[in-house]
Design a protein around this motif. Structure first.
Motif, PDB file in Angstrom:
ATOM      1  N   ALA A  16      39.032  21.689  31.439  1.00 19.76           N
ATOM      2  CA  ALA A  16      38.333  21.115  32.594  1.00 19.76           C
ATOM      3  C   ALA A  16      38.710  21.870  33.869  1.00 19.76           C
ATOM      4  O   ALA A  16      37.853  22.215  34.684  1.00 19.76           O
ATOM      5  N   LYS A  17      39.999  22.128  34.031  1.00 14.83           N
ATOM      6  CA  LYS A  17      40.441  22.875  35.211  1.00 14.83           C
ATOM      7  C   LYS A  17      39.893  24.300  35.169  1.00 14.83           C
ATOM      8  O   LYS A  17      39.557  24.874  36.207  1.00 14.83           O
ATOM      9  N   THR A  18      39.855  24.839  33.969  1.00 15.82           N
ATOM     10  CA  THR A  18      39.315  26.195  33.832  1.00 15.82           C
ATOM     11  C   THR A  18      37.837  26.230  34.198  1.00 15.82           C
ATOM     12  O   THR A  18      37.375  27.133  34.903  1.00 15.82           O
ATOM     13  N   PHE A  19      37.101  25.232  33.743  1.00 13.95           N
ATOM     14  CA  PHE A  19      35.673  25.200  34.060  1.00 13.95           C
ATOM     15  C   PHE A  19      35.442  25.002  35.554  1.00 13.95           C
ATOM     16  O   PHE A  19      34.515  25.580  36.133  1.00 13.95           O
ATOM     17  N   ALA A  20      36.293  24.191  36.168  1.00 12.10           N
ATOM     18  CA  ALA A  20      36.138  23.942  37.609  1.00 12.10           C
ATOM     19  C   ALA A  20      36.281  25.225  38.417  1.00 12.10           C
ATOM     20  O   ALA A  20      35.749  25.328  39.517  1.00 12.10           O
ATOM     21  N   ALA A  21      37.020  26.176  37.881  1.00 15.53           N
ATOM     22  CA  ALA A  21      37.212  27.448  38.588  1.00 15.53           C
ATOM     23  C   ALA A  21      36.515  28.586  37.848  1.00 15.53           C
ATOM     24  O   ALA A  21      36.871  29.754  38.026  1.00 15.53           O
ATOM     25  N   TRP A  22      35.540  28.257  37.036  1.00 15.53           N
ATOM     26  CA  TRP A  22      34.991  29.231  36.098  1.00 15.53           C
ATOM     27  C   TRP A  22      34.389  30.452  36.782  1.00 15.53           C
ATOM     28  O   TRP A  22      34.494  31.581  36.273  1.00 15.53           O
ATOM     29  N   SER A  23      33.749  30.268  37.924  1.00 19.41           N
ATOM     30  CA  SER A  23      33.112  31.417  38.573  1.00 19.41           C
ATOM     31  C   SER A  23      34.138  32.495  38.882  1.00 19.41           C
ATOM     32  O   SER A  23      33.839  33.685  38.849  1.00 19.41           O
ATOM     33  N   ARG A  24      35.360  32.070  39.164  1.00 13.63           N
ATOM     34  CA  ARG A  24      36.409  33.046  39.450  1.00 13.63           C
ATOM     35  C   ARG A  24      37.159  33.426  38.178  1.00 13.63           C
ATOM     36  O   ARG A  24      37.546  34.581  38.001  1.00 13.63           O
ATOM     37  N   VAL A  25      37.371  32.453  37.312  1.00 17.47           N
ATOM     38  CA  VAL A  25      38.124  32.733  36.089  1.00 17.47           C
ATOM     39  C   VAL A  25      37.378  33.733  35.217  1.00 17.47           C
ATOM     40  O   VAL A  25      37.970  34.662  34.659  1.00 17.47           O
ATOM     41  N   SER A  26      36.066  33.547  35.111  1.00 14.81           N
ATOM     42  CA  SER A  26      35.289  34.412  34.223  1.00 14.81           C
ATOM     43  C   SER A  26      35.265  35.850  34.709  1.00 14.81           C
ATOM     44  O   SER A  26      35.046  36.769  33.926  1.00 14.81           O
ATOM     45  N   ALA A  27      35.503  36.023  36.000  1.00 19.57           N
ATOM     46  CA  ALA A  27      35.517  37.382  36.545  1.00 19.57           C
ATOM     47  C   ALA A  27      36.895  38.023  36.446  1.00 19.57           C
ATOM     48  O   ALA A  27      37.051  39.211  36.725  1.00 19.57           O
ATOM     49  N   ALA A  28      37.876  37.248  36.028  1.00 16.13           N
ATOM     50  CA  ALA A  28      39.240  37.775  35.939  1.00 16.13           C
ATOM     51  C   ALA A  28      39.389  38.662  34.704  1.00 16.13           C
ATOM     52  O   ALA A  28      38.562  38.635  33.795  1.00 16.13           O
ATOM     53  N   ASP A  29      40.470  39.436  34.697  1.00 13.14           N
ATOM     54  CA  ASP A  29      40.707  40.329  33.567  1.00 13.14           C
ATOM     55  C   ASP A  29      40.869  39.550  32.269  1.00 13.14           C
ATOM     56  O   ASP A  29      40.384  39.964  31.225  1.00 13.14           O
ATOM     57  N   SER A  30      41.599  38.446  32.355  1.00 14.39           N
ATOM     58  CA  SER A  30      41.853  37.680  31.140  1.00 14.39           C
ATOM     59  C   SER A  30      41.701  36.186  31.409  1.00 14.39           C
ATOM     60  O   SER A  30      42.661  35.526  31.816  1.00 14.39           O
ATOM     61  N   PRO A  31      40.524  35.655  31.169  1.00 14.55           N
ATOM     62  CA  PRO A  31      40.364  34.203  31.317  1.00 14.55           C
ATOM     63  C   PRO A  31      41.326  33.424  30.425  1.00 14.55           C
ATOM     64  O   PRO A  31      41.790  32.341  30.790  1.00 14.55           O
ATOM     65  N   LEU A  32      41.663  33.995  29.276  1.00 15.11           N
ATOM     66  CA  LEU A  32      42.595  33.302  28.382  1.00 15.11           C
ATOM     67  C   LEU A  32      43.969  33.166  29.026  1.00 15.11           C
ATOM     68  O   LEU A  32      44.632  32.140  28.875  1.00 15.11           O
TER      69      LEU A  32
END
Lengths: 174, 254
Positions: free
Chosen positions: A46-62
């Motif tokens: 849930a926290k990951t999805f809330a920041a997804w626009s930035r997380v998905s652009a990161a080198d490693s979302p995992l």
């Protein structure tokens, strides 16, 4: 639903499908409880999805999700500390009761539960995920020396429990 | 890695090998909860601001080609006299409007109903269209600005405000405030952990009264750009246990 949001949800769904099992298993090792593991995993995503626009652009979302999982777990443990019984006492008394019975099996979760939350997180990172000391220190935001010290302490605690009660850990002669 | 380490790794993997979450349920639940988290970020916006958002929604959606990323020239806080530097209500903004609409029970879920709803508000309040436009001008920057990434507010290890944690059986700590957090322990013991700039360490370490505070029980070494002073009353808890319970991050990221 906007097109961008729809695309985000699709990307996120793929991410969960690819990483869900790994994070869920990590959560299970951390919490030792299926329901808590499900809650922890969902809170992490849930926290990951809330920041997804930035997380998905990161080198490693995992990596982001893993750090979120650890932080959420440690925060949760800290908040629960008021109402918790010290897990060490109950399990060590359990161990003493059965110490003379070598046929008694000790579940790995019970053994992990004797560790402090941070030590448990270190064990999971180091020995389940095979993360290096440096990587584990980075994931947890602590020094490498702390990882080494706590890792040694955790293993010293686990070793007698597992060697006495867990199949596959029988003491070997040097 | 020695033999025990290897067996431990194998045992951990074996223990959870067959564990498989319900990925569909996990995804759906996470999207719902994640959307709520995003909405909570806007919870500080007051009722008047909500009305402004609604007005913004109407104007944005009512633009030629409404619902697209093609805003009209009059949209934006600088529209009016010059209109030259007006930020645009792009697709990201509309996505947020979409989230906003869905999350607020009072708000109709489709664009035409939303339009009617907000127009109705304006008529009820006797607002001329220019007022709603003003509201849009005021609101659009907030609507379009990047929301902050949510951070855990606890003192747990990891990404946090303070670079230390404290965990000791029988002790409980409150959330950090400013650069410190208080903890209480057995026998009414209490401690306050204060993170301080490394530049102040000499003063704290050399002064016989440790910064002039007789309650100071310990001062850490410098860790990169910070150190920690511990003040309070131990009331029987060994200081070594307290120190052992402290975890230090490599750097204080302020």
């Amino acid at each position: 639903m906007g097109m961008k949001r729809k695309r985000s949800v699709e990307e996120f769904t793929t991410f969960v499908q690819e990483t869900g099992a790994q994070l869920h298993r990590a959560a299970l090792l951390l919490t030792g409880d299926h329901h808590l593991a499900e809650d922890l995993t969902q809170a992490t995503y849930a926290k990951t999805f809330a920041a997804w626009s930035r997380v998905s652009a990161a080198d490693s979302p995992l990596a982001y999700a893993r750090t979120t999982l650890l932080n959420t777990y440690l925060s949760h443990r800290r908040l629960r500390r008021n109402s918790e019984q010290p897990v060490d006492d109950s399990l060590f008394s359990h161990q003493e009761v059965h110490a003379t019975d070598p046929t008694t099996r000790l579940d790995l979760f019970d053994a992990l539960a004797t560790l402090a939350p941070l030590d448990r997180a270190i064990v999971v990172l180091r020995y389940w995920e095979d993360r290096s000391v440096a990587d584990a220190a980075h994931d947890l935001g602590i020094t490498q020396e702390t990882v080494r010290t706590r890792s040694r302490r955790a293993l010293a605690r686990l070793r007698p429990l597992l060697e006495a009660h867990h199949p596959g850990f029988e003491r070997t002669t040097p | 890695m020695n033999d025990f380490d290897t067996r431990l790794g194998d045992a951990l993997r074996d223990r959870v090998r067959g564990e498989q979450p319900d990925l569909r349920q996990l995804t759906e639940g996470s999207v719902r909860a994640g959307t709520r988290i995003k909405h909570r970020r806007t919870a500080g916006i007051g009722a008047g601001v909500l009305a402004g958002l609604a007005a913004a929604a109407v104007v944005a959606i009512g633009l030629p080609g409404g619902g697209t990323a093609d805003p009209g020239p009059e949209v934006g806080p600088a529209a009016g006299s010059s209109g030259s530097s007006a930020p645009t209500l792009d697709e990201e903004c509309l996505e947020r409007l979409d989230d906003f609409r869905v999350s607020h029970g009072k708000m109709p879920a489709d664009d035409s109903a939303l339009d009617d709803y907000v127009n109705g508000l304006g008529e009820q309040e006797g607002n001329p269209p220019s007022t709603r436009e003003d509201q849009l001008k005021a609101m659009s920057p907030r609507l379009c600005e990047e929301p902050p990434v949510e951070e855990d507010s606890s003192a747990s290890v990891g990404k946090q405000d303070l670079p230390i944690t404290f965990a000791l059986e029988g002790w409980n700590c409150d959330f950090p405030a400013d650069d410190k957090f208080p903890c209480s322990g057995p026998n009414d013991a209490w401690l306050s952990f204060v993170v301080r700039d490394a530049a102040d360490h000499d003063y704290w370490a050399d002064d016989a009264d440790k910064g002039g505070d007789p309650n100071t029980v310990w001062v850490s070494e410098v860790h990169d750009n910070y150190f920690v002073s511990v003040q309070g009353k131990l009331r029987g808890t060994p200081l070594d246990d307290v120190i052992e319970g402290l975890t230090f991050a490599p750097t204080w990221e302020r």
